[in-house]
Write a protein that holds these residues in place. Sequence first.
Motif, PDB file in Angstrom:
ATOM      1  N   ILE A   1     102.366  62.594  90.980  1.00  0.00           N
ATOM      2  CA  ILE A   1     102.234  61.594  92.513  1.00  0.00           C
ATOM      3  C   ILE A   1     102.120  60.259  91.440  1.00  0.00           C
ATOM      4  N   SER A   2     101.916  60.772  90.602  1.00  0.00           N
ATOM      5  CA  SER A   2     101.891  59.546  88.986  1.00  0.00           C
ATOM      6  C   SER A   2     102.305  60.213  87.666  1.00  0.00           C
ATOM      7  N   ALA A   3     102.697  59.052  86.674  1.00  0.00           N
ATOM      8  CA  ALA A   3     103.208  59.440  85.117  1.00  0.00           C
ATOM      9  C   ALA A   3     102.745  57.975  84.255  1.00  0.00           C
ATOM     10  N   ASP A   4     101.316  58.039  84.519  1.00  0.00           N
ATOM     11  CA  ASP A   4     100.642  56.942  83.612  1.00  0.00           C
ATOM     12  C   ASP A   4     101.237  57.164  82.026  1.00  0.00           C
ATOM     13  N   TYR A   5     102.397  56.341  81.547  1.00  0.00           N
ATOM     14  CA  TYR A   5     103.090  57.529  80.077  1.00  0.00           C
ATOM     15  C   TYR A   5     102.350  56.835  79.298  1.00  0.00           C
TER      16      TYR A   5
ATOM     17  N   GLU B   1     107.800  58.539  80.590  1.00  0.00           N
ATOM     18  CA  GLU B   1     107.350  59.246  82.028  1.00  0.00           C
ATOM     19  C   GLU B   1     108.251  60.119  82.715  1.00  0.00           C
ATOM     20  N   TYR B   2     107.962  60.184  83.891  1.00  0.00           N
ATOM     21  CA  TYR B   2     108.773  60.758  83.689  1.00  0.00           C
ATOM     22  C   TYR B   2     108.788  61.501  85.827  1.00  0.00           C
ATOM     23  N   ARG B   3     109.498  61.901  86.670  1.00  0.00           N
ATOM     24  CA  ARG B   3     109.731  61.215  88.230  1.00  0.00           C
ATOM     25  C   ARG B   3     108.807  62.441  89.314  1.00  0.00           C
ATOM     26  N   VAL B   4     108.113  61.825  89.642  1.00  0.00           N
ATOM     27  CA  VAL B   4     107.242  63.175  90.258  1.00  0.00           C
ATOM     28  C   VAL B   4     107.665  62.773  92.336  1.00  0.00           C
ATOM     29  N   VAL B   5     106.787  62.972  92.781  1.00  0.00           N
ATOM     30  CA  VAL B   5     107.220  63.035  94.074  1.00  0.00           C
ATOM     31  C   VAL B   5     107.120  61.632  94.700  1.00  0.00           C
ATOM     32  N   PRO B   6     107.811  61.225  95.502  1.00  0.00           N
ATOM     33  CA  PRO B   6     108.759  61.833  96.350  1.00  0.00           C
ATOM     34  C   PRO B   6     109.992  62.672  95.619  1.00  0.00           C
TER      35      PRO B   6
END
Length: 285
Positions: A35-39, A60-65
């Motif tokens: 649900i998060s991508a704190d790169y 970074e990458y896409r997360v839920v939803p």
Amino acid sequence: MKTARAVRQLKMTVLVPRTNDLKPAIVYFPGGRFISADYEKFTEMRVALAQAGFVVAAAEYRVVPDKFPSLVEDGKAAVRYLREHAGEYGIDPARIGVIGDSAGGYVAQMLGMTNGERAFDKGAFLDKSSDVEAAVTLYGISDLRSIGEGFPDAVQKVHQSPAVTEALLLNGPAFGTFVGASIGSDPGKALAASPLGHVEGSKPPFLIMHGTADTLVSPMQSAHLYEALKAGQNKVDYILVEGAGHGDLHWYQAPVIDRVVNWFRQSLGEPIRGAAKATNRDANL
């Protein structure tokens, strides 16, 4: 004609050692429960790798939803980006590795386990390969069907819920006439979305690390990945960190960081002295 209405730019930071050497590169994918991508976290590990001579990208990458396979597509896009811009960063495009923790470990595993597959290559720089030459996973997820394996019944019940994040990643949230679906509602679909669903063929070298005291992602996740890679006669190292929990202070200490740095040195090799062409962009970093 279809119009893209939800396109957003993903972010990446890059640490580049101040040398003209031709350097191996490593992409870090952060954990965050899907649900998060704190790169920009895990600074200790990323800086140590850069000090050892690696170009280190944090992606970074896409997360839920957003649903699977968006995060895998993003991971592969990050690798292709580095190959496209290898000359700017002094990267040896034949030596790119990945590392991730927890959900980021899942992304790193998926990239390593799908070398040679092209189904997840979407977006820009498709003339470049997204294959990787080494993969490190720290308390990562190898099988979406059994993240809580061996844990108490109360935890197992959470992972059976259609609202748990791995179920949302695979199936999306309940909406309209769709009541939601658990990860176990379609085991075949869940396996295909897991690293362990891609065990055929040769894989890059893997370093698998997990804490014995992890109460969020079962250590059995790493054990099963190790067993599958060994069965396929792939090069794999497996380390259980005694007493380490999920993302706790153990993972930020020298014994773990040094082990990862040395493993990448052995797997990707040292920079090639003076082989890279200097660029204005490198000079400004």
